[in-house]
Structure formats: C-alpha cells, structure tokens
Design an enzyme around this catalytic site. Structure first.
Site, mmCIF file in Angstrom:
data_model
loop_
_atom_site.group_PDB
_atom_site.id
_atom_site.type_symbol
_atom_site.label_atom_id
_atom_site.label_comp_id
_atom_site.label_asym_id
_atom_site.label_seq_id
_atom_site.Cartn_x
_atom_site.Cartn_y
_atom_site.Cartn_z
ATOM 1 C CD GLU A 221 -12.196 1.740 0.183
ATOM 2 O OE1 GLU A 221 -12.653 0.816 0.894
ATOM 3 O OE2 GLU A 221 -10.987 1.862 -0.082
ATOM 4 C CD GLU B 112 -2.910 -0.570 2.563
ATOM 5 O OE1 GLU B 112 -2.783 0.524 3.155
ATOM 6 O OE2 GLU B 112 -3.686 -1.463 2.951
ATOM 7 C CE LYS C 279 -10.074 2.948 4.919
ATOM 8 N NZ LYS C 279 -8.641 2.951 4.517
#
Length: 319
Positions: free
Chosen positions: A292, A239, A295
């Site tokens: 998103e 990530e 989250k």
C-alpha cells in the site's frame, strides 16, 4: 484458518471486483478490512468467504449511544447478510493505549454493538471483538510471565474478557516477530523469528520449549488471561507478516525472509497450536494482501503485501 488483511491505503489498488477474483483464485477463506466499505462487502457477496469488518477508531465515540450503535449495525452489517458472510465486527484497531477516556469507551461500545446484534437475532453468527498490539502486556518473556498492564486491568481488560467469555468471542492480537527481531537482533535469532530450525528457548517455569517467537508471543497472552481467571477464551492472530523491502537501516528485510516467514507461518498454524494450547488451531490473518503506497512511516510499512497493486505476486507462499 488462514485469512488476509485487505488494507486500502493506496491510490493504485485494483477494484473490489478484481480483488474478489484474486482472492477466489487462492486458498484464502477469510478477509479482514479496516472499515465497512460497501463496494468491497458487496463485491464479496455469494463467495462463501468469511468477512471481518471494523468500526473505525474515529467512529467509536459516537457508538456509545445505543440507538447510534443499532443504526450502525443495521446499515453496515445486517443489510449485507446473508449474501456476504460477515462473521466478526471489530471495534477499532489497536485503540487500547494511554488515553484513559478512549480506553473507557471500548467495552461499552462492544456491548452496544452486541446488543444490536441480539435485537436482530444474529448474535450467534456475528461476534464482536477488538484487535490489540502486544503493548497491552506489561510482561511477555518468558511466556509464562505474560501479564496485562496494571493500569488497564480493572476498568478495561477484565470487563472486556468477561464480555468475550460470555459472548463466545475471541481475543484478537496483532503479533509481529519482525518488529521484535528488528528491535533486538542480538537477542533474537532470525531462525527463531522465521520458524526455521533452531535449538529453541525453554520457559523456566513451565519447562515448555519454544521454537518460534510467534508461539511465545501468543502464549504470553494466554498466560495474561489465565492470571485473571480466563482460560476459555480463544485467540485470533488478527495481523502478522514480514516486510519484503525496507530502508537500509531496517534489519532482516528481504523478499526471501518475507516468503520464508509466511510460508512457515501457514504450515505452522494449520497443523498445530502453541505449546500451551497444543493441537488447538488458531485463525491467523496475514498482513497484507497488497503493498500500500500511501501508508506512512518507514519503507517497510508500504511493503508487507503478498501482491503488488497490479496483482502480480511479490513472492509465492503456496496460496
């Protein structure tokens, strides 16, 4: 070697079929998800896109049982091969931490899953690993001082590195120069964090000069592994990314900075390695495919996406 993290913590995200079409319209060749969502895995069948799937953190304990691990591999990986090119299974996400009991589960579960792959004779095409945060290091600056936390070394890190070396699997790490810059904007320049031109920082021991923070973070991990005698294990950045929006108190957040970071990231990791591994290209997964909206945490957490849920671009990075 550019991949994308496809998170699903949103109530307004497009269907897996539409996501497949979106990814196929880009140059992205690898997708990583945070579970084994059947609809997503099946949607990407026969696309040639390589997949990384994950054992969710709450599932790890159950896979200490070898029969359960074999069943999990059969039902979540083997049944989709070869149509969907699942290449990596991850055991949890940043699970290694301060709970000794959970820490002790990681390597045995990795071994159980690998044994299941061996039984099915697919261990050469599917590897097993687990992604870490940089908090597994006790020291990371300068890069040559990189070292793993002493409380993790003997019973977790060393056995894990032995497993990765024996199976030809990568050490996976989540690196976020944004968070380092955010926590120390007086000591880290924005140019250094964003891969922009700067004077660089010299490691006093190796005399290597670093022109960006991500290289320094990755080489700290290489140093930590070398100190334990492991120099043959490659690193995958599982990530990395930069938020395009945030709260007023969050330094360095903007659409332009996010675009600059990811554009420069791609140019860098597709053309060169780190100072300690010059010329060795490194698979890198950008976080994330979408903003998103479910989250938790500060506003930045919901604004790491390259695309909005309606699949329009947040910013263009040339993919």
């Amino acid at each position: 070697n550019i991949g994308i993290n496809y998170g699903q913590l949103g109530n307004n995200l497009p269907t897996p079929q539409r996501v497949r079409e979106l990814v196929q319209s880009t140059t992205i060749t690898k997708v990583k998800i945070y579970d084994t969502n059947a609809a997503i895995i099946e949607a990407f069948a026969n696309t040639g896109i390589e997949f990384t799937v994950m054992v969710k953190n709450e599932q790890i304990h159950s896979l200490l049982d070898t029969h359960a691990a074999q069943k999990w591999v059969n039902e979540n990986v083997a049944c989709y091969l070869p149509a969907t090119q699942i290449r990596t299974i991850l055991v949890g996400n940043e699970i290694l931490g301060n709970d000794d009991q959970i820490n002790g589960w990681i390597v045995p579960v990795m071994q159980n899953i690998h044994s299941a792959l061996v039984t099915l004779r697919i261990d050469n095409q599917v590897k097993v690993s687990t992604p870490h945060s940089l908090s597994v290091l006790s020291s990371s600056y300068p890069p040559s001082s990189g070292a793993f936390r002493t409380d993790l070394v003997s019973h977790v890190i060393k056995p894990m590195l032995q497993f990765l070396s024996q199976t030809g699997s990568p050490f996976m790490v989540n690196t976020y120069p944004y968070f380092a810059y955010k926590s120390s904007p007086l000591n880290i320049t924005l140019a250094y964090a964003l891969f922009l031109p700067n004077a660089g920082v010299v490691d006093p021991k190796t005399k290597l000069r670093y022109y960006n923070l991500m290289d320094a973070q990755v080489d700290a991990v290489y140093s930590a592994m070398a100190k334990l005698g492991f120099q043959d294990i490659g690193i995958v950045v599982s990530e990395t990314g930069w938020p395009s929006a945030g709260d007023p108190t969050e330094f360095g957040v903007s659409v332009n900075n996010a675009m600059v970071y990811n554009r420069n990231l791609i140019a860098h990791v597709t053309s060169m390695g780190t100072p300690m591994r010059h010329g060795k290209l490194m698979d890198t997964y950008i976080f994330a495919l979408f903003n998103e909206n479910q989250k938790p945490g500060p506003t930045t957490e919901r604004n790491f996406g390259l695309f909005k849920p309606d699949m329009s671009v947040v910013y263009d990075i040339g993919l």
